[in-house]
Design an enzyme around this catalytic site. Structure first.
Site, PDB file in Angstrom:
ATOM      1  CG  HIS A   1      31.551  11.374  71.690  1.00  0.00           C
ATOM      2  ND1 HIS A   1      30.998  10.968  70.509  1.00  0.00           N
ATOM      3  CD2 HIS A   1      30.720  10.904  72.676  1.00  0.00           C
ATOM      4  CE1 HIS A   1      29.896  10.261  70.764  1.00  0.00           C
ATOM      5  NE2 HIS A   1      29.700  10.213  72.072  1.00  0.00           N
TER       6      HIS A   1
ATOM      7  CD  GLU B   1      25.244  10.180  73.866  1.00  0.00           C
ATOM      8  OE1 GLU B   1      24.946   9.059  74.307  1.00  0.00           O
ATOM      9  OE2 GLU B   1      26.272  10.420  73.208  1.00  0.00           O
TER      10      GLU B   1
ATOM     11  CG  HIS C   1      33.631   7.799  71.257  1.00  0.00           C
ATOM     12  ND1 HIS C   1      33.552   6.482  71.647  1.00  0.00           N
ATOM     13  CD2 HIS C   1      32.565   8.411  71.818  1.00  0.00           C
ATOM     14  CE1 HIS C   1      32.480   6.313  72.405  1.00  0.00           C
ATOM     15  NE2 HIS C   1      31.861   7.456  72.529  1.00  0.00           N
TER      16      HIS C   1
HETATM   17 MN    MN Z   1      25.717   7.224  73.624  1.00  0.00          MN
HETATM   18 MN    MN Z   2      28.053   9.211  73.034  1.00  0.00          MN
END
Ligand code: MN
Ligand code: MN
Length: 298
Positions: free
Chosen positions: A161, A283, A169
């Site tokens: 995102h 991530e 987000h």
């Molecule tokens: Mn995260």
């Molecule tokens: Mn994230």
């Protein structure tokens, strides 16, 4: 752009980078402390305190997801859980004045090193193809390819995102599979890429427990605890997610029930793999540059 706008933009990237630097340090230090018998609550508080010590603020409660859990799990106020021989995902965020960095790592104590490695390699492959003009679906294709090569499935209903100011987000979504969306990344975009892998079917659904919340809309409440909680939320967290255990008012559960009933805050139920299988995650936050991208959480 005016000179002031140029200055503001430079400041924004500076703060994204500073948040990223603090976050990579905290991610590594926290992951090292995860071992069988260690307390979930102590690990979460260690990371959140360390972020503050280093000059940042937690952008959201430290997510500790165990085995089939994929996201939105964080310790409760009096949590007594400890780690066992499990697949553990730590997802941590930092912000500086609302500018964010978001990162995650899997610590595997379950004896499935390849499942833990798959999203890591998938993320690297994704980062390798990022440059201005790249289609988000092509990033997803890289992720799917690598995870598929390991014999696992990507979790397809969780995505990367954009990161906005005080917003965890924003658009665009970065899919974890090859799905053409007609969206491209451009120079200056700040996005989080987060592949999830599973030995299950590749979908997550909402469980029942909720420990993470965020402000839905401004409003007023009469109940004293709810009012105190709302003051802290709008003052400190604004539109970023927070945990029940972060609230300083007496009886935070009561306060949250009131705020939820009035649709002033909403909760994030824990997300679990549909078939109860293991989930791993990796991530990084990146800034798209003219010739590729810069990883702020390296
Ligand atoms: Mn995260
Ligand atoms: Mn994230």
């Amino acid at each position: 752009m005016s000179e002031t706008e140029v200055d503001l933009e430079a400041e924004m990237y500076e703060k994204h980078r500073e948040a990223g630097e603090i976050l990579s340090k905290v991610r590594e230090e926290t992951a090292e402390r995860v071992e069988v018998g260690a307390s979930h609550l102590e690990i979460a508080e260690y990371a959140e305190d360390r972020i503050r010590e280093l000059g940042g603020k937690p952008a959201f409660p430290v997510n500790i997801s165990i085995d089939e859990e994929a996201a939105h799990a964080t310790p409760s106020i009096d949590d007594e859980s400890t780690f066992g021989e499990e697949m553990i995902n730590l997802d941590i965020g930092v912000h500086i004045d609302g500018w964010l960095a978001d990162t995650a790592i899997t610590v595997d104590l379950s004896g499935n090193p390849e499942l833990a490695e798959a999203p890591e390699q998938a993320l690297q492959a994704a980062i390798d193809v990022i440059e201005p003009g790249v289609e988000t679906g092509d990033i997803g294709a890289e992720i799917e390819d690598v995870i598929d090569g390991y014999g696992y499935n990507p979790v397809v209903n969780l995505t990367g995102h954009g990161l906005g100011h005080w917003e965890q987000h924003t658009s665009p979504n970065i899919p974890n599979r090859a799905v053409s969306q007609g969206t491209t990344l451009e120079t200056g975009d700040v996005v989080a890429i987060e592949p999830f892998a599973t030995d299950g079917g590749g979908k997550v659904t909402e469980g029942s427990s909720e420990e993470i919340f965020s402000l839905e809309r401004e409003g007023s409440v009469r109940n004293r605890q709810a009012r105190e909680a709302l003051e802290q939320i709008t003052g400190d967290f604004r539109t970023l997610p927070f945990a029940t255990r972060w609230l300083e008012t007496g009886r935070p559960e009561v306060a949250l029930r009131r705020l939820k009933r009035n649709n002033i805050v909403h909760g994030y139920p824990v997300l679990k793999e549909d078939e109860g299988c293991l989930v791993s995650q990796k991530e990084h936050t990146i800034i798209v540059t003219e010739d590729g991208c810069e990883v702020t959480t390296k």
